[in-house]
Design a protein around this motif. Structure first.
Motif, PDB file in Angstrom:
ATOM      1  N   ILE A 155      26.736  -9.998  -1.060  1.00 49.65           N
ATOM      2  CA  ILE A 155      27.385  -9.770   0.232  1.00 49.65           C
ATOM      3  C   ILE A 155      28.429  -8.691   0.015  1.00 49.65           C
ATOM      4  O   ILE A 155      29.261  -8.787  -0.898  1.00 49.65           O
ATOM      5  CB  ILE A 155      28.036 -11.052   0.782  1.00 49.65           C
ATOM      6  N   CYS A 156      28.362  -7.639   0.847  1.00 49.23           N
ATOM      7  CA  CYS A 156      29.265  -6.502   0.720  1.00 49.23           C
ATOM      8  C   CYS A 156      30.013  -6.264   2.015  1.00 49.23           C
ATOM      9  O   CYS A 156      29.506  -6.538   3.090  1.00 49.23           O
ATOM     10  CB  CYS A 156      28.480  -5.236   0.373  1.00 49.23           C
ATOM     11  N   ASP A 157      31.216  -5.728   1.872  1.00 47.40           N
ATOM     12  CA  ASP A 157      31.984  -5.262   3.024  1.00 47.40           C
ATOM     13  C   ASP A 157      31.656  -3.787   3.181  1.00 47.40           C
ATOM     14  O   ASP A 157      31.999  -2.971   2.330  1.00 47.40           O
ATOM     15  CB  ASP A 157      33.477  -5.467   2.771  1.00 47.40           C
ATOM     16  N   VAL A 158      30.945  -3.461   4.258  1.00 44.71           N
ATOM     17  CA  VAL A 158      30.507  -2.094   4.515  1.00 44.71           C
ATOM     18  C   VAL A 158      31.045  -1.670   5.880  1.00 44.71           C
ATOM     19  O   VAL A 158      30.680  -2.261   6.895  1.00 44.71           O
ATOM     20  CB  VAL A 158      28.959  -1.995   4.511  1.00 44.71           C
ATOM     21  N   LYS A 159      31.917  -0.704   5.888  1.00 44.72           N
ATOM     22  CA  LYS A 159      32.489  -0.196   7.142  1.00 44.72           C
ATOM     23  C   LYS A 159      33.106  -1.311   7.978  1.00 44.72           C
ATOM     24  O   LYS A 159      32.949  -1.362   9.197  1.00 44.72           O
ATOM     25  CB  LYS A 159      31.430   0.534   7.961  1.00 44.72           C
ATOM     26  N   GLY A 160      33.777  -2.263   7.338  1.00 45.21           N
ATOM     27  CA  GLY A 160      34.435  -3.344   8.054  1.00 45.21           C
ATOM     28  C   GLY A 160      33.545  -4.501   8.449  1.00 45.21           C
ATOM     29  O   GLY A 160      34.009  -5.451   9.075  1.00 45.21           O
ATOM     30  N   SER A 161      32.271  -4.452   8.104  1.00 47.58           N
ATOM     31  CA  SER A 161      31.334  -5.541   8.407  1.00 47.58           C
ATOM     32  C   SER A 161      30.768  -6.098   7.114  1.00 47.58           C
ATOM     33  O   SER A 161      30.612  -5.373   6.135  1.00 47.58           O
ATOM     34  CB  SER A 161      30.180  -5.037   9.265  1.00 47.58           C
ATOM     35  N   ARG A 162      30.452  -7.362   7.130  1.00 41.99           N
ATOM     36  CA  ARG A 162      29.819  -7.970   5.956  1.00 41.99           C
ATOM     37  C   ARG A 162      28.316  -7.882   6.094  1.00 41.99           C
ATOM     38  O   ARG A 162      27.752  -8.245   7.135  1.00 41.99           O
ATOM     39  CB  ARG A 162      30.260  -9.412   5.794  1.00 41.99           C
ATOM     40  N   VAL A 163      27.679  -7.407   5.027  1.00 41.52           N
ATOM     41  CA  VAL A 163      26.236  -7.228   5.015  1.00 41.52           C
ATOM     42  C   VAL A 163      25.676  -7.975   3.805  1.00 41.52           C
ATOM     43  O   VAL A 163      26.127  -7.767   2.683  1.00 41.52           O
ATOM     44  CB  VAL A 163      25.861  -5.724   4.926  1.00 41.52           C
ATOM     45  N   ALA A 164      24.696  -8.849   4.041  1.00 41.22           N
ATOM     46  CA  ALA A 164      24.026  -9.577   2.964  1.00 41.22           C
ATOM     47  C   ALA A 164      22.776  -8.800   2.554  1.00 41.22           C
ATOM     48  O   ALA A 164      22.006  -8.356   3.406  1.00 41.22           O
ATOM     49  CB  ALA A 164      23.649 -10.970   3.415  1.00 41.22           C
ATOM     50  N   VAL A 165      22.613  -8.654   1.233  1.00 38.32           N
ATOM     51  CA  VAL A 165      21.479  -7.907   0.703  1.00 38.32           C
ATOM     52  C   VAL A 165      20.781  -8.777  -0.337  1.00 38.32           C
ATOM     53  O   VAL A 165      21.434  -9.339  -1.226  1.00 38.32           O
ATOM     54  CB  VAL A 165      21.944  -6.580   0.060  1.00 38.32           C
ATOM     55  N   SER A 166      19.465  -8.879  -0.232  1.00 38.33           N
ATOM     56  CA  SER A 166      18.696  -9.700  -1.175  1.00 38.33           C
ATOM     57  C   SER A 166      18.729  -9.095  -2.575  1.00 38.33           C
ATOM     58  O   SER A 166      19.056  -7.925  -2.757  1.00 38.33           O
ATOM     59  CB  SER A 166      17.246  -9.811  -0.711  1.00 38.33           C
ATOM     60  N   LYS A 167      18.350  -9.900  -3.555  1.00 37.77           N
ATOM     61  CA  LYS A 167      18.307  -9.435  -4.938  1.00 37.77           C
ATOM     62  C   LYS A 167      17.379  -8.240  -5.080  1.00 37.77           C
ATOM     63  O   LYS A 167      17.696  -7.273  -5.763  1.00 37.77           O
ATOM     64  CB  LYS A 167      17.844 -10.580  -5.845  1.00 37.77           C
ATOM     65  N   GLU A 168      16.227  -8.304  -4.430  1.00 41.22           N
ATOM     66  CA  GLU A 168      15.253  -7.211  -4.508  1.00 41.22           C
ATOM     67  C   GLU A 168      15.851  -5.900  -3.992  1.00 41.22           C
ATOM     68  O   GLU A 168      15.709  -4.857  -4.614  1.00 41.22           O
ATOM     69  CB  GLU A 168      14.004  -7.560  -3.706  1.00 41.22           C
TER      70      GLU A 168
END
Length: 75
Positions: A50-63
């Motif tokens: 889970i990353c903070d990108v441009k003020g929003s949290r974005v979940a990214v799978s392992k792949e």
């Protein structure tokens, strides 16, 4: 350069490379994972990130996160 899943939570990094097909690269850029952008790793569990990108949290799978190469930002 390191793959995103190896970065510790709380670290700020700069995206250096996004691997995959043109469609995948385009999708990741739309989410904010474009080369040169700075992101913050909120948490990473088993490669799922889970990353903070441009003020929003974005979940990214392992792949997907393993295709994102980053450099730590000097503090």
């Amino acid at each position: 350069m390191l793959p995103l899943p190896l970065i510790e939570a709380g670290s700020v990094v700069t995206v250096r490379k996004v691997g995959g097909s043109p469609d995948i690269k385009n999708h990741m850029e739309e989410l904010g994972f474009a080369v040169g952008h700075t992101i913050k790793v909120v948490t990473s569990v088993n490669g799922n990130t889970i990353c903070d990108v441009k003020g929003s949290r974005v979940a990214v799978s392992k792949e997907m996160s393993s295709r994102i190469m980053v450099d730590p930002v000097a503090e």
